[in-house]
Design a protein around this motif. Structure first.
Motif, PDB file in Angstrom:
ATOM      1  N   LEU A 433       0.819  -1.207   0.000  1.00 46.79           N
ATOM      2  CA  LEU A 433       0.000   0.000   0.000  1.00 46.79           C
ATOM      3  C   LEU A 433       0.855   1.261   0.000  1.00 46.79           C
ATOM      4  CD1 LEU A 433      -2.785  -1.082   2.524  1.00 46.79           C
ATOM      5  CD2 LEU A 433      -2.956  -0.937   0.042  1.00 46.79           C
ATOM      6  N   VAL A 434       1.939   1.257   0.770  1.00 47.68           N
ATOM      7  CA  VAL A 434       2.799   2.446   0.825  1.00 47.68           C
ATOM      8  C   VAL A 434       3.473   2.680  -0.516  1.00 47.68           C
ATOM      9  CG1 VAL A 434       4.906   3.362   1.848  1.00 47.68           C
ATOM     10  CG2 VAL A 434       3.160   2.364   3.306  1.00 47.68           C
ATOM     11  N   GLN A 435       3.888   1.609  -1.173  1.00 47.35           N
ATOM     12  CA  GLN A 435       4.528   1.767  -2.477  1.00 47.35           C
ATOM     13  C   GLN A 435       3.546   2.294  -3.522  1.00 47.35           C
ATOM     14  OE1 GLN A 435       6.157  -2.102  -3.152  1.00 47.35           O
ATOM     15  NE2 GLN A 435       7.798  -1.825  -1.652  1.00 47.35           N
ATOM     16  N   ARG A 436       2.284   1.839  -3.463  1.00 47.66           N
ATOM     17  CA  ARG A 436       1.276   2.389  -4.378  1.00 47.66           C
ATOM     18  C   ARG A 436       1.134   3.891  -4.160  1.00 47.66           C
ATOM     19  NH1 ARG A 436      -4.031  -1.374  -3.662  1.00 47.66           N
ATOM     20  NH2 ARG A 436      -3.043  -3.427  -3.858  1.00 47.66           N
ATOM     21  N   LEU A 450      -5.750   2.985  -3.461  1.00 43.72           N
ATOM     22  CA  LEU A 450      -5.437   1.999  -2.423  1.00 43.72           C
ATOM     23  C   LEU A 450      -6.542   0.980  -2.222  1.00 43.72           C
ATOM     24  CD1 LEU A 450      -3.879   4.382   0.255  1.00 43.72           C
ATOM     25  CD2 LEU A 450      -2.688   2.973  -1.428  1.00 43.72           C
ATOM     26  N   GLY A 451      -7.654   1.133  -2.917  1.00 42.83           N
ATOM     27  CA  GLY A 451      -8.747   0.189  -2.760  1.00 42.83           C
ATOM     28  C   GLY A 451      -8.477  -1.119  -3.472  1.00 42.83           C
ATOM     29  N   LEU A 532      -4.579   5.975   3.460  1.00 46.56           N
ATOM     30  CA  LEU A 532      -3.677   4.860   3.767  1.00 46.56           C
ATOM     31  C   LEU A 532      -4.111   4.145   5.033  1.00 46.56           C
ATOM     32  CD1 LEU A 532      -1.131   3.204   3.291  1.00 46.56           C
ATOM     33  CD2 LEU A 532       0.176   4.963   4.506  1.00 46.56           C
ATOM     34  N   ARG A 533      -4.476   4.897   6.055  1.00 46.54           N
ATOM     35  CA  ARG A 533      -4.937   4.280   7.294  1.00 46.54           C
ATOM     36  C   ARG A 533      -6.157   3.396   7.042  1.00 46.54           C
ATOM     37  NH1 ARG A 533      -4.448   9.836  10.484  1.00 46.54           N
ATOM     38  NH2 ARG A 533      -2.392   9.615  11.404  1.00 46.54           N
ATOM     39  N   ARG A 537      -6.183  -0.688   7.434  1.00 44.45           N
ATOM     40  CA  ARG A 537      -7.038  -1.328   8.417  1.00 44.45           C
ATOM     41  C   ARG A 537      -7.953  -2.359   7.733  1.00 44.45           C
ATOM     42  NH1 ARG A 537      -8.292   0.335  13.512  1.00 44.45           N
ATOM     43  NH2 ARG A 537      -7.501   2.427  13.122  1.00 44.45           N
ATOM     44  N   GLU A 538      -8.517  -1.986   6.591  1.00 40.38           N
ATOM     45  CA  GLU A 538      -9.402  -2.914   5.889  1.00 40.38           C
ATOM     46  C   GLU A 538      -8.638  -4.123   5.361  1.00 40.38           C
ATOM     47  OE1 GLU A 538     -11.217  -0.578   2.884  1.00 40.38           O
ATOM     48  OE2 GLU A 538     -12.617   0.431   4.259  1.00 40.38           O
ATOM     49  N   ALA A 539      -7.443  -3.902   4.846  1.00 39.37           N
ATOM     50  CA  ALA A 539      -6.663  -5.008   4.291  1.00 39.37           C
ATOM     51  C   ALA A 539      -6.273  -6.007   5.371  1.00 39.37           C
ATOM     52  CB  ALA A 539      -5.420  -4.468   3.589  1.00 39.37           C
TER      53      ALA A 539
END
Length: 809
Positions: A433-436, A450-451, A532-533, A537-539
């Motif tokens: 996610l951070v790299q995206r 990020l979805g 991002l948060r 959290r969802e992932a």
């Protein structure tokens, strides 16, 4: 059913007692012959006749599962039960009267006088040769072998039931039997005319929420009472619910005196054992001793979990401030002890021997709030040692908690593997996610990026804005030998027309900023962090690591924590004691921090665990407020009354129980979800028992008389009315059958004025409660009734609010 003659109330429920519930036709197989006649006319056999067979089914040699609702004393109970009459409560109101002692006869007399076919017999250890230790051992045999053996049953009286009264399916079934010596059977078995008074029907109805105490189950039940009191010397006893169907010969043999020349073989339908103590304390005395010190003239005991404060030794006494250095030091120590601290030996890093103060999670006073953890959390014990520079000593409670938490995590291989697996997945998902986010242009939709399925969404966006068409055209021109477009129209420019990807930051820095930085500030940067948060959290929530959350939840309820860390000194919880305490939220936080430290290799791991750990998502944060409290009971009461009932209230609201467990030996731990104002200890709901009571003056066994519906409401105890009213030395024990071996069996003798029933009826008439007639089964049961004992305890008046400030007391 005979009309109800007894009524009482318990916990808002009205309990009606009735004599019996006798069906018009008992269970068995029957034949109906129907013939016709015409008066004054000879039919010559021409009129028709008919024969019909039918069966009324009911339990006979085994009880269906769930028939037994409750028994008393409880199975394997240990206590002062010398005045208790065992009883069994059966589901439904008809079973004891569904069959008859003479199964071949449809009716043995008036329906209302038909005795039950079941009886409850109590045997002491050593009375049954097949069960010398009163454990409930029985002999298994088929019904056919019991009733119609191939050879004569030498030396035994067995049930006599005709074959036509036993279904073929039952004849081949197995039943449990016991062989009773004739003399023992004659001593303990009720006489036939007494059986009816040892059974009754209980109907419970009209639920209400008012009051405290017992809450019997609603419905209809049949109850059978034993007529034997346990031996005065105590010992182990076994109770058998036996069938008397076909046992008229055995009953007549018992009535004639019986001898050991012949034994009686009975069918046992249910059994359990208990142990009566010789002069044991019993529930009432045990609870009294927990609360009051009779050796100190009945003064109330200190019920807080702490070491007793020593008396003055030439200085100030407890609670008194001194003026000299020694007095000041002593007062400091007294204050610490009063708060539940314990001085323990301690060796500092340099090797010097000194002492430190230790307190586990249980505090005698509300604990101060733990200081805010450093960035990244508590990862070692060093930051959890509290130093008191004024007295040059350490407080080691929180540091010890951290060590215990880590040790418990290391000792559980399954937990360690699950936690390690979660950390690996969390790192991978966070990095993705951070790299995206880092590779995306600043003005892109971070939430969409990020979805789920970001590549498919990105492709759709390129199609919609024409980027894909331009790429295809450029590739086609290149394959045809044409020069690709360069400035202003090159493929590179097309793919990067929205800007150049920003320089990627290290993962742990991005996570630290995203998970610990401001999440509600305005602007594109704050919006990207919020996205991002949410995505992280969802992932991670998709992983469903409920076992990890459950493990930490049990840890915060102190499962697995060695008892020495909970109660560091025996002086805090001596034998036969009850203590209340507050729960230190800081100790729990340190305990969880120690367990969380397992496998954490850096700042990113700690940030991920603090933000999205499944144990954090499913419960309050470890460093959140804790309003829990609890109590410890160290007493033989925990063994003698395993179903001890504990309830608590804060004001008028019930306080929930978070945990109730029997720990080492006879220590019972109870954790409440709030600090209670009042706690109730009571015998279990089926503490609704039968037996005698000690006289309030000299302790002689008597019956406390209950109203049968006179001026006092039915079932209420008549103040100052007992049977016998002048108990003398024996009390109710004067109404026992003569027995050379000292067995204590009630001598009911319904037809005799000097029997127990006749004398009790006379006493009730004197009290204005039985105007006429004999004493029926239900009012007799009401006089034997003992409601469960309960003790209300007002907890020590402690402030529920922890002291303010981040320091440590």
């Amino acid at each position: 059913m005979s009309p109800g003659d007894g009524r009482t109330r318990a916990s808002g429920l009205e309990i009606h007692l009735s004599d019996d519930y006798v069906p018009a036709v008992p269970a068995g197989q029957f034949r109906i012959d129907a013939t016709q006649t015409i008066c004054g006319v000879e039919d010559g056999g021409q009129l028709l006749s008919a024969v019909r067979l039918f069966e009324v089914k009911a339990p006979q040699f085994q009880l269906p599962y769930g028939t037994v609702h409750a028994v008393s004393p409880a199975p394997e109970a240990v206590g002062d039960l010398g005045l208790a009459l065992a009883h069994v409560t059966l589901e439904g109101r008809i079973l004891p009267w569904q069959r008859t002692i003479d199964p071949g006869e449809l009716d043995t007399g008036p329906i209302e006088a038909r005795p039950p076919w079941l009886a409850l017999l109590v045997f002491a250890a050593g009375e049954l040769s097949g069960d010398p230790h009163a454990t409930g051992a029985t002999d298994a045999m088929t019904v056919s072998d019991l009733l119609w053996p191939a050879g004569p049953a030498v030396g035994e009286i067995r049930p006599a039931i005709p074959r036509n009264q036993v279904p073929e399916s039952s004849a081949a079934a197995e039943c449990r039997t016991l062989r009773v010596p004739g003399a023992v059977f004659a001593a303990v078995c009720p006489r036939e005319d007494e059986l009816r008074h040892l059974a009754h029907v209980r109907t419970v109805c009209e639920r209400s929420s008012e009051g405290f105490g017992e809450e019997p189950a609603e419905g209809d039940f049949s109850v059978l009472i034993s007529g034997r009191l346990p031996d005065p010397a105590g010992g182990r006893h076994v109770v058998h619910l036996v069938s008397l169907e076909g046992c008229r010969d055995a009953l007549e043999y018992a009535a004639s005196g019986g001898t050991d020349e012949r034994d009686v073989r009975l069918v046992s339908l249910h059994h359990w054992s208990f142990e009566s103590l010789d002069g044991g304390a019993g529930f009432v005395q045990r609870v009294h001793d927990l609360l009051f010190d009779d050796e100190a003239e009945g003064v109330a005991r200190d019920l807080l979990l702490r070491i007793p404060v020593p008396g003055p030794a030439g200085g100030a006494g407890p609670g008194e401030a001194g003026t000299g250095p020694d007095d000041e030091a002593r007062q400091r120590a007294v204050d610490r002890l009063a708060q539940g601290w314990v001085p323990l030996p301690y060796q500092v890093d340099s090797g010097e021997e000194t002492y430190s103060w230790y307190r586990g999670p249980f505090a005698a006073a509300p604990a101060q709030k733990m200081p805010e953890p450093p960035e990244g959390g508590w990862m070692t014990t060093g930051g959890l040692l509290v130093y008191d520079p004024e007295w040059a000593v350490f407080d080691t409670g929180w540091a010890a908690a951290w060590t215990v938490g880590r040790a418990l995590a290391l000792a559980d291989d399954d937990f360690a593997a699950r936690l390690g697996s979660w950390r690996d997945r969390a790192r991978l998902r966070a990095a993705e996610l951070v790299q995206r986010l880092a590779a995306a242009p600043a003005q892109s939709d971070a939430a969409a990026l990020l979805g789920p399925r970001p590549r498919a969404r990105a492709l759709r966006e390129r199609v919609e804005d024409g980027s894909v068409e331009r790429v295809i055209r450029a590739l086609s021109e290149a394959r045809a030998g044409q020069e690709p477009l360069r400035s202003g129209g090159s493929l590179t420019a097309d793919l990067t027309q929205t800007g150049v990807p920003p320089r990627q930051e290290p993962l742990h820095r991005v996570l630290a900023e995203a998970l610990t930085g401001p999440g509600t500030a305005a602007g594109p940067h704050a919006q990207r962090l919020t996205a991002l948060r949410t995505a992280l959290r969802e992932a991670l929530a998709e992983d469903g690591e409920q076992p990890l959350a459950d493990w930490f939840a049990r840890l915060r309820l102190l499962h697995g924590v060695p008892f020495a860390y909970l109660v560091p000194s025996e002086a805090m919880l001596p034998p036969e004691s009850l203590r209340f305490f507050h729960v230190d939220a800081g100790w729990l936080a340190a305990l969880q921090a120690g367990a969380e430290s397992l496998g954490a290799s850096g700042e990113a791991d700690r940030a991920l665990a603090a933000f999205a750990g499944p144990w954090r998502r499913s419960s309050a944060a470890a460093d959140g407020p804790c309003r829990h409290a609890g109590m410890l009971i160290r007493s033989a009461l925990t063994r003698e009354c395993p179903d001890l009932r504990i309830r608590a209230w804060q004001g008028k609201e019930a306080v929930g129980l978070l945990r109730r467990d029997l720990l080492e030996g006879d220590v019972l731990l109870v954790l409440f979800d709030r600090v209670p104002d009042m706690v109730e200890l009571s015998e279990p709901p089926e503490g609704l028992s039968f037996g005698a009571d000690p006289h309030p003056v000299d302790g002689t066994p008597v019956l406390n008389l209950r109203s049968l519906g006179g001026e006092v409401p039915p079932g209420e105890t008549l103040e100052g009315a007992h049977f016998p009213q002048e108990p003398g030395e024996e009390g109710i024990l004067a109404y026992l059958r003569p027995d050379p071996d000292g067995r204590r069996v009630l001598d009911l003798r319904p037809a005799a004025p000097d029997g127990l029933l006749g004398a009790l009826a006379t006493r009730l008439r004197e009290a204005g409660e039985l105007p006429h007639g004999p004493l029926a089964p239900s009012p007799f049961a009401l006089q034997l009734l003992n409601a469960p004992y309960r003790q209300l305890i007002l907890t020590p008046p402690l402030d529920r609010t922890p002291p303010s400030g981040a320091g440590h007391e």
